[in-house]
Every structure is written in C-alpha cells, then in structure tokens.
Design a protein around this motif. Structure first.
Motif, PDB file in Angstrom:
ATOM      1  N   SER A  99       5.271   1.682   7.130  1.00  0.00           N
ATOM      2  CA  SER A  99       6.544   2.409   7.167  1.00  0.00           C
ATOM      3  C   SER A  99       7.604   1.711   6.323  1.00  0.00           C
ATOM      4  CB  SER A  99       7.025   2.556   8.616  1.00  0.00           C
ATOM      5  OG  SER A  99       7.438   1.319   9.153  1.00  0.00           O
ATOM      6  N   VAL A 100       7.637   0.378   6.353  1.00  0.00           N
ATOM      7  CA  VAL A 100       8.601  -0.358   5.524  1.00  0.00           C
ATOM      8  C   VAL A 100       8.293  -0.141   4.039  1.00  0.00           C
ATOM      9  CG1 VAL A 100       9.383  -2.659   4.851  1.00  0.00           C
ATOM     10  CG2 VAL A 100       9.146  -2.080   7.262  1.00  0.00           C
ATOM     11  N   GLY A 101       7.009  -0.157   3.687  1.00  0.00           N
ATOM     12  CA  GLY A 101       6.641   0.083   2.302  1.00  0.00           C
ATOM     13  C   GLY A 101       7.018   1.471   1.850  1.00  0.00           C
ATOM     14  N   GLY A 102       6.728   2.464   2.702  1.00  0.00           N
ATOM     15  CA  GLY A 102       7.097   3.831   2.347  1.00  0.00           C
ATOM     16  C   GLY A 102       8.593   4.000   2.206  1.00  0.00           C
ATOM     17  N   MET A 103       9.337   3.364   3.111  1.00  0.00           N
ATOM     18  CA  MET A 103      10.794   3.461   3.060  1.00  0.00           C
ATOM     19  C   MET A 103      11.368   2.748   1.831  1.00  0.00           C
ATOM     20  SD  MET A 103      13.557   1.519   5.420  1.00  0.00           S
ATOM     21  CE  MET A 103      13.078   0.025   4.556  1.00  0.00           C
ATOM     22  N   SER A 104      10.984   1.479   1.647  1.00  0.00           N
ATOM     23  CA  SER A 104      11.579   0.700   0.563  1.00  0.00           C
ATOM     24  C   SER A 104      11.203   1.280  -0.797  1.00  0.00           C
ATOM     25  CB  SER A 104      11.134  -0.764   0.651  1.00  0.00           C
ATOM     26  OG  SER A 104       9.728  -0.874   0.573  1.00  0.00           O
TER      27      SER A 104
ATOM     28  N   VAL B  37       9.327   3.447 -10.949  1.00  0.00           N
ATOM     29  CA  VAL B  37       7.954   3.168 -10.494  1.00  0.00           C
ATOM     30  C   VAL B  37       7.468   1.820 -11.026  1.00  0.00           C
ATOM     31  CG1 VAL B  37       7.330   5.579 -10.164  1.00  0.00           C
ATOM     32  CG2 VAL B  37       6.956   4.529 -12.396  1.00  0.00           C
ATOM     33  N   GLY B  38       7.981   1.389 -12.180  1.00  0.00           N
ATOM     34  CA  GLY B  38       7.652   0.052 -12.677  1.00  0.00           C
ATOM     35  C   GLY B  38       8.189  -1.035 -11.766  1.00  0.00           C
ATOM     36  N   THR B  39       9.378  -0.819 -11.231  1.00  0.00           N
ATOM     37  CA  THR B  39       9.967  -1.774 -10.291  1.00  0.00           C
ATOM     38  C   THR B  39       9.105  -1.915  -9.042  1.00  0.00           C
ATOM     39  OG1 THR B  39      12.188  -1.224 -11.087  1.00  0.00           O
ATOM     40  CG2 THR B  39      12.022  -2.301  -8.932  1.00  0.00           C
ATOM     41  N   ILE B  40       8.610  -0.787  -8.550  1.00  0.00           N
ATOM     42  CA  ILE B  40       7.718  -0.824  -7.376  1.00  0.00           C
ATOM     43  C   ILE B  40       6.442  -1.588  -7.705  1.00  0.00           C
ATOM     44  CG2 ILE B  40       6.299   0.588  -5.838  1.00  0.00           C
ATOM     45  CD1 ILE B  40       9.303   0.570  -5.238  1.00  0.00           C
ATOM     46  N   GLY B  41       5.930  -1.421  -8.921  1.00  0.00           N
ATOM     47  CA  GLY B  41       4.741  -2.157  -9.322  1.00  0.00           C
ATOM     48  C   GLY B  41       4.953  -3.660  -9.272  1.00  0.00           C
ATOM     49  N   VAL B  42       6.101  -4.132  -9.737  1.00  0.00           N
ATOM     50  CA  VAL B  42       6.402  -5.568  -9.724  1.00  0.00           C
ATOM     51  C   VAL B  42       6.526  -6.082  -8.284  1.00  0.00           C
ATOM     52  CG1 VAL B  42       8.125  -7.299 -10.351  1.00  0.00           C
ATOM     53  CG2 VAL B  42       7.495  -5.515 -11.995  1.00  0.00           C
TER      54      VAL B  42
ATOM     55  N   THR C   2       0.820  -1.209   0.000  1.00  0.00           N
ATOM     56  CA  THR C   2       0.000   0.000   0.000  1.00  0.00           C
ATOM     57  C   THR C   2       0.853   1.258   0.000  1.00  0.00           C
ATOM     58  OG1 THR C   2      -1.822  -1.119   1.140  1.00  0.00           O
ATOM     59  CG2 THR C   2      -1.781   1.283   1.248  1.00  0.00           C
ATOM     60  N   PHE C   3       1.780   1.348   0.931  1.00  0.00           N
ATOM     61  CA  PHE C   3       2.574   2.574   1.028  1.00  0.00           C
ATOM     62  C   PHE C   3       3.619   2.670  -0.077  1.00  0.00           C
ATOM     63  CE2 PHE C   3       0.528   4.439   4.357  1.00  0.00           C
ATOM     64  CZ  PHE C   3       1.249   5.403   5.044  1.00  0.00           C
ATOM     65  N   ALA C   4       4.151   1.549  -0.529  1.00  0.00           N
ATOM     66  CA  ALA C   4       5.120   1.597  -1.626  1.00  0.00           C
ATOM     67  C   ALA C   4       4.463   2.152  -2.896  1.00  0.00           C
ATOM     68  CB  ALA C   4       5.692   0.205  -1.891  1.00  0.00           C
ATOM     69  N   LEU C   5       3.234   1.691  -3.172  1.00  0.00           N
ATOM     70  CA  LEU C   5       2.511   2.190  -4.340  1.00  0.00           C
ATOM     71  C   LEU C   5       2.039   3.627  -4.138  1.00  0.00           C
ATOM     72  CD1 LEU C   5       0.329  -0.929  -5.215  1.00  0.00           C
ATOM     73  CD2 LEU C   5       2.211  -0.017  -6.587  1.00  0.00           C
ATOM     74  N   LEU C   6       1.486   3.902  -2.967  1.00  0.00           N
ATOM     75  CA  LEU C   6       0.866   5.202  -2.725  1.00  0.00           C
ATOM     76  C   LEU C   6       1.865   6.340  -2.843  1.00  0.00           C
ATOM     77  CD1 LEU C   6      -1.960   6.272  -1.937  1.00  0.00           C
ATOM     78  CD2 LEU C   6      -1.207   6.217   0.443  1.00  0.00           C
ATOM     79  N   TYR C   7       3.087   6.114  -2.375  1.00  0.00           N
ATOM     80  CA  TYR C   7       4.091   7.183  -2.388  1.00  0.00           C
ATOM     81  C   TYR C   7       5.246   6.890  -3.341  1.00  0.00           C
ATOM     82  CZ  TYR C   7       1.533   8.949   1.595  1.00  0.00           C
ATOM     83  OH  TYR C   7       0.538   9.444   2.407  1.00  0.00           O
ATOM     84  N   SER C   8       4.978   6.102  -4.375  1.00  0.00           N
ATOM     85  CA  SER C   8       6.050   5.691  -5.288  1.00  0.00           C
ATOM     86  C   SER C   8       6.663   6.856  -6.053  1.00  0.00           C
ATOM     87  CB  SER C   8       5.525   4.644  -6.277  1.00  0.00           C
ATOM     88  OG  SER C   8       4.437   5.159  -7.029  1.00  0.00           O
ATOM     89  N   THR C   9       5.925   7.956  -6.214  1.00  0.00           N
ATOM     90  CA  THR C   9       6.483   9.093  -6.967  1.00  0.00           C
ATOM     91  C   THR C   9       7.094  10.158  -6.069  1.00  0.00           C
ATOM     92  OG1 THR C   9       4.367  10.289  -6.988  1.00  0.00           O
ATOM     93  CG2 THR C   9       4.783   8.758  -8.814  1.00  0.00           C
TER      94      THR C   9
END
Length: 449
Positions: A190-195, A213-218, A68-75
């Motif tokens: 927090s881990v998702g946002g950080m990573s 951002v494609g890498t985060i999607g995978v 969730t957080f990796a996608l939400l804040y990927s940009t």
C-alpha cells in the motif's frame, strides 16, 4: 508425502514439537535400565515479533512491497497524460496497467516453482533486479505499443515477489505471527502504491510523465538494494522439484480444495474493484466539476495510508470477528465507499476512496493469509495461484473499469465494483454454509458408529 514429490518445501527442525529420545542407558547397582526419554520439546527457531532477525526481515519485505507496487502501478496516476502524449483513449492507455498486472498473473506460478528449487530469497532478488532495470527503460518508450510491451515484461519480472514472499514468511515465521507478518508486507504494497502515485503526480506536473516514471525506477533501485542487504538468509527452506508433473500435481491438489478456490475468487473480486476505481479516478477528477491538476490528483492517492493501517491490523480483526466476519466487514466497507464516491462533492468522493481502500486492503490481507494457513504443502504454489487470481482481477478491473467509464461514466465504474462486491459476499456466505454442513457431518459421524 515428502516435499520432493509434492513440489513443496517443508519446515525442518523448527516445526517439530515431538519429544527428543535419548537412547543412552543408565544402570542402577549394575543393572541396565530402559533408555531415558527426554521429553523436552524441540526449540522452535522460526522468527517471532521481538525475536532475532524479525525486524530486519519485516523491513526488508516491507521495502520489497514498496518497490513492487510502486513499479507495478507507476503509470496508473499518469494515464490522462499518457493518453494526451500518444493521442490514445482511456481504454488504450489503461493497457499500460493491465499489461503489467497481466504479466505478473501469467508468470507468478512458474516463478513460484523456481523459488521452490532455488530458494525464496534468490528468486525475489533476481525478480527485483530485472524489474528495476526495465523500470529505468520505461521512460524512453517511443510509442504506446512499446510502453505496453515494457510494462508486460516488468510485470512478469515482478511475479517472483508476491508468492515467494508469502512462502518465505510461512516457512520462517511462527504460525501465530504469520498474519501480522503478511499484513506488514501488504502494508508495504500500500505504501508503494501510494508513494508511486503521489510522487509521479507531482513530478509529472512539472516535468512530464517520462521523468515521473523514471523517478520511480530510481526509488525502486534503492529499495531493491536495501532489501537484499537486510533480508535474513532462510533457515527452514528445503529445495523442491522442478519437474512439470510434480508442479501440475501440486496445482491440481490446490485447485481441488474448495476453500482455497473460494479464497482465490475473493482476492480476484476485491482486486477487480480496486483496479477499476484507481484506474479511472484520475480521468474523473480531471473532468468537471472537479477539474483538478495532475499534482493534486496524485496526492489523492495518499488515502493508501488507510490501506497500510487496515492491512497491518487484519490479524486483530480476524481474532475478533473470525475470517468470514472480517470479509463481511471488508465487503461492507468497500460497498459504502463505492456508493459515497457517486456524490458530486469532492470531500465525499475522497471519503468514498478512503472506505474503498480500507475495505480492499483488509479483505486482501485476510484472504492471502488464509491461503498460507490453509495450504499444508506446496505453499509457494498455493500463494502463486492466489496472486495469479488477484492480478487477473487487477487486469480485468483496469480494463473493464475503463470500458465502463467510457460507456456510462463514473456510475458505470461503480456498478462494476458493486457487482464484484456482491460476488465476494456470495462466496463468503456459501463458505459459511459449507462450513456448517461439514461441522454437522463431523458431529454426526461418531453417532453412526
């Protein structure tokens, strides 16, 4: 009131501790006696640390939080590169973050209503499936406008995760373990946002923001698949109603609860600080006197690990200081971090980010768990309203933080953050005063009779 009429799910079987009545009569020397009462309490079958399924459940929701957080804040860490690629300002680029969090804030309540009808696990699974699909399309956005639209859709899809997850935990985990379980979910955030930020920073330095951002999607696809395989089926969920009047009545009940409203405002204000700081920090660190490369800027987000620790230990903090004491400590820690970040020294700026992150995640874990504990009915809607306020704060922080930075530099962004922390402390003080008044009235009531 039954759950079908409130839009709330109820815990069945597990929550009851009433004696079990055995109406079988026994006789002594041919004389019937009264029914035998078996006073053995019903067994609480909800999960508890160390019990069956708890570890799988915790890891599954941890992965959901990561995705969730990796996608939400990927940009967010890539905003300077996006500004350069599309030839737009920091304020324009910040909409790639604000649109995602705004979409989540707008749709979290309707998605929570769907979870009341179709189940928490079903809605969380569908939400992740749509979000990761959009995440694989984001790298191909032809313009800043198309990118903002895709990010808004992605945020709306992710709305099914936060409120459904906390409602699932409130139903499936014993009350004494609830704050710890929610803290682990927040730690996954927090881990998702950080990573997400660290990975995108280094990948973008070599191959650009689109590959990043494609890498985060995978990565999010892998987390979504593991989540669905690991999460135990709910055992204490009772389907509610999708009728708009029922939903509206439940929402009105929550919004008429002063304590819940205070918790919603606290979540929004904490997230305003966090959204402002982390949206703008990349621009500050690319400028003099720091002039850091994109990969190093991405690595700055390793301070999110501090948030993982502070969120997961929120339960012990509340046990020692009480909820309001924990909120005061979180606000004070955030304030100290904001002031330290004004320094021209990179180590002091980083220390400031550590304190801001620790204070934010502790405050968020305390407030969100208090919402689940306070709401006795319609927990999904109560959590959804909190999440909506929380992400409205994120959107406001991202946009206003960029505007403040454009107008007054980093000092302007810090001033915005300090104003939000003052709001948190003011609300908490008011809550303490209201609690004392209520306690005095309760003590005086028996004397009046």
């Amino acid at each position: 009131m039954p759950s079908a009429s409130t839009g709330a799910s109820t815990t069945v079987g597990a929550a009851s501790s009433a004696p079990v009545l055995d109406s079988t009569s026994v006789s002594v020397r041919g004389v019937a006696s009264a029914p035998v009462v078996d006073a053995t309490p019903a067994v609480d079958t909800r999960m508890t640390p160390g019990g069956p399924g708890y570890r799988r459940m915790s890891f599954a929701l941890f992965l959901a939080g990561v995705a969730t957080f990796a996608l939400l804040y990927s940009t967010q860490a890539l905003l300077p590169l996006i500004s350069s690629d599309f030839g737009v300002t920091a304020s324009d680029a910040s909409w790639t973050v604000s649109a995602a969090t705004g979409g989540l804030a707008l749709f979290v309540l309707p998605m929570s209503a769907l979870s009341e009808r179709f189940g928490r696990r079903t809605v969380m699974t569908a939400s992740l499936a749509v979000a990761v699909t959009v995440g694989l399309l984001v790298p191909f956005a032809p313009s800043i406008g198309a990118l903002v639209v895709l990010r808004a859709i992605q945020g709306a899809a992710l709305a099914g995760l936060p409120a459904s997850a906390t409602a699932y935990l409130a139903e499936e985990v014993r009350p004494k373990a609830l704050i710890t379980a929610i803290g682990l979910f927040v730690a996954g955030n927090s881990v998702g946002g950080m990573s997400g930020r660290v990975i995108t920073g280094w990948v973008a330095q070599e191959w650009g923001w689109r590959v990043a951002v494609g890498t985060i999607g995978v990565i999010a696809v892998a987390c979504a698949v593991a989540f669905r395989l690991l999460l135990p089926a709910p055992r204490h969920f009772t389907p509610g109603s999708l009728r708009p009047r029922v939903l509206a009545r439940t929402v009105r009940e929550h919004l008429s609860n002063p304590l819940l409203c205070r918790l919603y405002a606290i979540g929004a204000l904490f997230m305003t600080v966090f959204g402002a700081v982390y949206t703008v920090i990349g621009y500050r660190l690319t400028e003099a006197p720091f002039s850091l490369p994109q990969g190093i800027i991405g690595s700055v987000f390793l301070v999110y690990l501090v948030g993982t620790v502070s969120a997961s230990t929120a339960g012990r903090l509340v046990a020692r200081l009480g909820r309001r004491g924990a909120l005061y400590l979180a606000g004070g820690t955030t304030t100290a971090g904001l002031l330290l970040s004004l320094a021209g020294s990179l180590p002091l700026v980083l220390l400031g980010l550590v304190l801001i992150t620790a204070g934010f995640f502790a405050g968020h874990a305390v407030a969100s768990s208090a919402v689940s504990h306070t709401a006795q009915t319609g927990r999904a809607q109560a959590s959804a309203l909190y999440q909506s306020a929380y992400y409205v704060g994120s959107s406001a922080g991202s946009t206003l933080g960029a505007v403040a930075f454009h107008a007054g530099g980093w000092t302007g962004t810090v001033a915005l953050g300090l104003l939000a922390v003052v709001g948190v402390v003011t609300i908490t003080v008011f809550g303490s005063h209201a609690a004392r008044l209520q306690s005095r009235r309760g003590n005086a009531a028996p004397a009046a009779h």
